[in-house]
Design an enzyme around this catalytic site. Sequence first.
Site, PDB file in Angstrom:
ATOM      1  N   GLU A 101      -5.338  -9.656   6.006  1.00 47.48           N
ATOM      2  CA  GLU A 101      -4.634  -9.412   7.269  1.00 47.48           C
ATOM      3  C   GLU A 101      -4.974  -8.052   7.872  1.00 47.48           C
ATOM      4  OE1 GLU A 101       0.008  -9.254   8.888  1.00 47.48           O
ATOM      5  OE2 GLU A 101      -0.454 -10.075   6.898  1.00 47.48           O
ATOM      6  N   MET A 102      -5.041  -7.008   7.024  1.00 42.76           N
ATOM      7  CA  MET A 102      -5.330  -5.672   7.528  1.00 42.76           C
ATOM      8  C   MET A 102      -6.745  -5.570   8.091  1.00 42.76           C
ATOM      9  SD  MET A 102      -4.223  -2.670   8.198  1.00 42.76           S
ATOM     10  CE  MET A 102      -2.755  -2.311   7.236  1.00 42.76           C
ATOM     11  N   CYS A 159       0.826  -1.212   0.000  1.00 45.73           N
ATOM     12  CA  CYS A 159       0.000   0.000   0.000  1.00 45.73           C
ATOM     13  C   CYS A 159       0.859   1.260   0.000  1.00 45.73           C
ATOM     14  CB  CYS A 159      -0.907   0.023   1.227  1.00 45.73           C
ATOM     15  SG  CYS A 159      -2.114  -1.310   1.275  1.00 45.73           S
ATOM     16  N   ASN A 160       2.001   1.185   0.678  1.00 43.70           N
ATOM     17  CA  ASN A 160       2.804   2.388   0.888  1.00 43.70           C
ATOM     18  C   ASN A 160       4.008   2.520  -0.023  1.00 43.70           C
ATOM     19  OD1 ASN A 160       1.188   3.380   2.956  1.00 43.70           O
ATOM     20  ND2 ASN A 160       2.225   2.145   4.485  1.00 43.70           N
TER      21      ASN A 160
END
Length: 428
Positions: free
Chosen positions: A197-198, A56-57
Amino acid sequence: MQLLALGLNHHTAPVSLRERVAFPFERIEPALAGLKELWQNSGPERRAEAAILSTCNRTEIYCVTADAAAGDRAIHWLSQFHQIPTAELVPHLYALPQSEAVRNAFRVASGLDSMVLGETQILGQLKDAVRTASEAGALGTYLNQLFQRTFAVAKEVRGQTKIGAHSVSMAAAAVRLAKRIFESIETQNVLFIGAGEMIELCATHFAAQHPKSLYIANRTIERGEKLAESFVGKAIPLSALPNILHKFDIVISCTASSLPIIGLGAIERAIKIRKHKPMFMVDLAVPRDIEPEIGRLTDVFLYTIDDLGAVVREGNTVRQSAVAQAEAIIETRVKDFMQWLEARSVVPVIRDIHAQAETVRQTELERAKRMLRRGDDPLDIFDTLSLALTKKFLHGPTLALKTASSNERNHLIQFILEWFRHSGTSDK
């Protein structure tokens, strides 16, 4: 061989660009194949290596190649692969050669470059990226060694510092933001979209607040049901969302979808049915699950992964004291790796020296065999063989001393003396 890390992250690019540069899991192997072909077409080098880390980052490409223009080629390839103009991409990219690439890998794995300082999820994501590259046949000696040392450094940093103490996470930040909107989460209905997971981490944090209800919406209903059971919640299929969105006060989404799951029209209808009762929404996905235009609606509080990052940074102070210690560990390990890399660079030279020495040995050995067949005295043969080998191995250093300039000669003398000192003890 040149080592290079090329990429962008939450420090250098907004989420709107990061989501366009992200590699969905199913496209990583084809991308690695394209990178290998790129290096092979750039010259005679056939030992090029590559790995892609996409989260994501951040999106980062690690490569090893003999191509001097590796950075420019990689930027052009990335631009073409994602169909993003180079001029739009370049201002947000970083290209890190040699030790800078090593330092970047070590810092990323240790959680020093994460939006949440010291978080551990990135290490698992990096291990997955390495596994994928290995299965695609894109790894070799150099990147294998780099990543094995990367994992060891991350373990050392976490074991010897408090970088992971006082947990601060995106999930905790989402709860903190929700409490700014609602007096109590106990009276709210919460919906999670996805079952990864998030989402599991977020559901854990929200479940601890005892919401009025907790739902999991997932494309695979069986996986959604399994996760929902853990939190005494309910599972629903994604297809049911348009008809029930209005029932939820809090919506958290994080899927691997390449297109938005929740559109502006669906939320406008939901807000109308809710009679403009506020909705709190968090989009943790890259690419985004929730159309950004929804954030303009008066009764919707929409936060992206970047917004949560700002909240997370508020709680990062506790971990800062461990950063200097972690950086010191990393600097030491970067030097260790670069020494290994430099040692690897002389391997071809050492191989050539051994090959030339072997040629000399074989030549003199054949001469000795001919003398032996001729019936010469074995002691004379040994003497002749040893003398010939000695003369040939001394010829190079002697010639170098004779032809060296006055400035070079002193250094050469010291080198030759050191060489003979090691040669005399090599069999001990």
